[in-house]
Design a protein around this motif. Structure first.
Motif, mmCIF file in Angstrom:
data_model
loop_
_atom_site.group_PDB
_atom_site.id
_atom_site.type_symbol
_atom_site.label_atom_id
_atom_site.label_comp_id
_atom_site.label_asym_id
_atom_site.label_seq_id
_atom_site.Cartn_x
_atom_site.Cartn_y
_atom_site.Cartn_z
ATOM 1 N N ARG A 227 0.757 -1.099 -0.038
ATOM 2 C CA ARG A 227 0.251 -0.004 0.114
ATOM 3 C C ARG A 227 0.879 1.165 0.001
ATOM 4 N NH1 ARG A 227 -5.198 1.142 1.227
ATOM 5 N NH2 ARG A 227 -5.311 -1.438 1.786
ATOM 6 N N SER B 107 -7.422 1.329 -5.868
ATOM 7 C CA SER B 107 -8.532 1.940 -5.656
ATOM 8 C C SER B 107 -8.596 2.904 -4.419
ATOM 9 C CB SER B 107 -9.860 0.886 -5.288
ATOM 10 O OG SER B 107 -9.861 0.038 -6.467
ATOM 11 N N SER B 108 -7.666 2.563 -3.461
ATOM 12 C CA SER B 108 -7.529 3.198 -2.399
ATOM 13 C C SER B 108 -6.620 4.695 -2.707
ATOM 14 C CB SER B 108 -6.712 2.642 -1.120
ATOM 15 O OG SER B 108 -5.562 2.301 -1.520
ATOM 16 N N VAL B 109 -5.590 4.497 -3.739
ATOM 17 C CA VAL B 109 -4.769 5.572 -3.792
ATOM 18 C C VAL B 109 -5.734 6.597 -4.811
ATOM 19 C CG1 VAL B 109 -3.015 6.283 -5.649
ATOM 20 C CG2 VAL B 109 -2.702 4.171 -4.213
ATOM 21 N N SER B 110 -6.630 5.990 -5.703
ATOM 22 C CA SER B 110 -7.644 6.832 -6.456
ATOM 23 C C SER B 110 -8.250 7.872 -5.706
ATOM 24 C CB SER B 110 -8.599 6.108 -7.090
ATOM 25 O OG SER B 110 -9.663 5.524 -6.356
ATOM 26 N N ASP B 111 -8.554 7.732 -4.458
ATOM 27 C CA ASP B 111 -9.225 8.651 -3.540
ATOM 28 C C ASP B 111 -8.450 9.775 -3.543
ATOM 29 O OD1 ASP B 111 -11.494 6.849 -3.349
ATOM 30 O OD2 ASP B 111 -10.851 6.181 -1.487
ATOM 31 N N ASN B 112 -7.006 9.841 -3.700
ATOM 32 C CA ASN B 112 -6.265 11.177 -3.611
ATOM 33 C C ASN B 112 -6.446 12.093 -4.979
ATOM 34 O OD1 ASN B 112 -5.249 10.208 -0.778
ATOM 35 N ND2 ASN B 112 -4.189 8.721 -1.951
ATOM 36 N N TYR C 208 -5.620 -7.874 -4.340
ATOM 37 C CA TYR C 208 -4.928 -6.896 -3.286
ATOM 38 C C TYR C 208 -4.424 -5.606 -3.864
ATOM 39 C CZ TYR C 208 -2.269 -5.214 0.504
ATOM 40 O OH TYR C 208 -1.745 -4.486 1.539
ATOM 41 N N GLU D 83 -7.023 -3.415 -4.853
ATOM 42 C CA GLU D 83 -7.709 -2.439 -3.867
ATOM 43 C C GLU D 83 -6.916 -1.500 -3.477
ATOM 44 O OE1 GLU D 83 -8.138 -5.493 -0.856
ATOM 45 O OE2 GLU D 83 -9.877 -6.462 -1.773
ATOM 46 N N VAL D 84 -5.545 -1.735 -3.563
ATOM 47 C CA VAL D 84 -4.469 -0.589 -3.447
ATOM 48 C C VAL D 84 -4.633 0.669 -4.306
ATOM 49 C CG1 VAL D 84 -2.152 0.226 -3.397
ATOM 50 C CG2 VAL D 84 -2.725 -2.194 -2.577
#
Length: 255
Positions: free
Chosen positions: A88, A127-132, A121, A124-125
């Motif tokens: 991550r 996807s989490s980065v895309s929120d930035n 996995y 999902e990482v």
């Protein structure tokens, strides 16, 4: 827009200019929204987006994946857990910061095999980065595999690229049919590339996919391809820039 990013997934048959148009989309977004955070994701193993944007990544998501695979194959459970736990954070090591946008590449797998759990996995990482970010452009691989694998769980805009050939049209219609079942997209449309004349559009069967626009052959783009130059330097009056800007406006991306 809040914290929800605008995600443009670009898909189509190989050889229709998908990567070139994806790179010009990045150019247009950078110019239209200089105060926004923009991410370009090269999700095509052919790794053409980096060349089109003049980026030289030294680390890819597949490099990170391989570290975990090697640790697992060596039976080192502790090392595997550590590598997965760090993935991550290492994602930011793989991210290249350019003027106006960030870039990250999935990479080109060199070995056969299925690493579904690790790929999930890493998905999902991403996807989490895309929120930035505010805007994300994903250059997917040719055909329907990228849709099947769902690089992103949800995209806001699915932009299909074809040329004027029947095969190209058939591919975008197939992609839409698959996407209707597997991808949660908000809007969809097709851009026809390298159109010899507007009259040709009358003979094309795009099914029920909205036509966003069409683009003639562009000598400036051809020159960039031949010389390996970034499309970011293509003049604003070039046909590909002018017409793609109209297409993005038609789907509400650019005003």
């Amino acid at each position: 827009m809040g914290n929800k990013p605008i995600v443009l997934a670009v898909a189509g048959k190989g050889g229709v200019g998908k990567t070139s148009l994806a790179s010009v989309m990045v150019k247009l977004l950078v110019e239209a929204y200089p105060d926004k955070r923009i991410l370009a994701i090269d999700a095509d193993p052919a790794v053409g987006l980096s060349t089109a944007l003049g980026v030289e990544p030294t680390l890819t998501l597949d490099d990170i994946r391989k570290e975990a695979v090697e640790a697992a194959e060596n039976g080192d459970t502790k090392a595997t857990v550590e590598v997965l736990g760090e993935a991550r954070y290492r994602i930011f090591d793989a991210m290249v910061e350019m003027e106006g946008f960030s870039f990250i590449a999935i990479g080109r797998p060199e070995a056969a095999g299925c690493y579904c759990k690790i790929n999930t996995y890493l998905k999902e990482v991403i996807s989490s980065v895309s929120d930035n970010f505010d805007y994300i452009v994903i250059d997917g691989e040719a055909g329907i595999e990228q849709i099947n694998r769902r690089v992103m769980e949800k995209v806001t805009h699915l932009i299909l690229i074809t040329d004027s050939s029947k095969k190209g049209c058939d591919v975008v219609k197939t992609i839409k049919n698959v996407a209707d079942n597997l991808v949660m997209y908000d809007q969809i449309g097709v851009v026809v590339n390298r159109v010899p004349s507007e009259e040709v559009l009358e003979y094309m069967d795009l099914g029920n996919i909205p036509l966003l626009g069409w683009i003639p052959a562009d000598a400036n783009l051809t020159e960039c391809d031949l010389k390996g130059k970034s499309v970011l330097g293509i003049p604003g009056e070039s046909p590909i820039v002018v017409e793609l800007r109209k297409a993005l406006a038609n789907i509400g991306i650019i005003k």
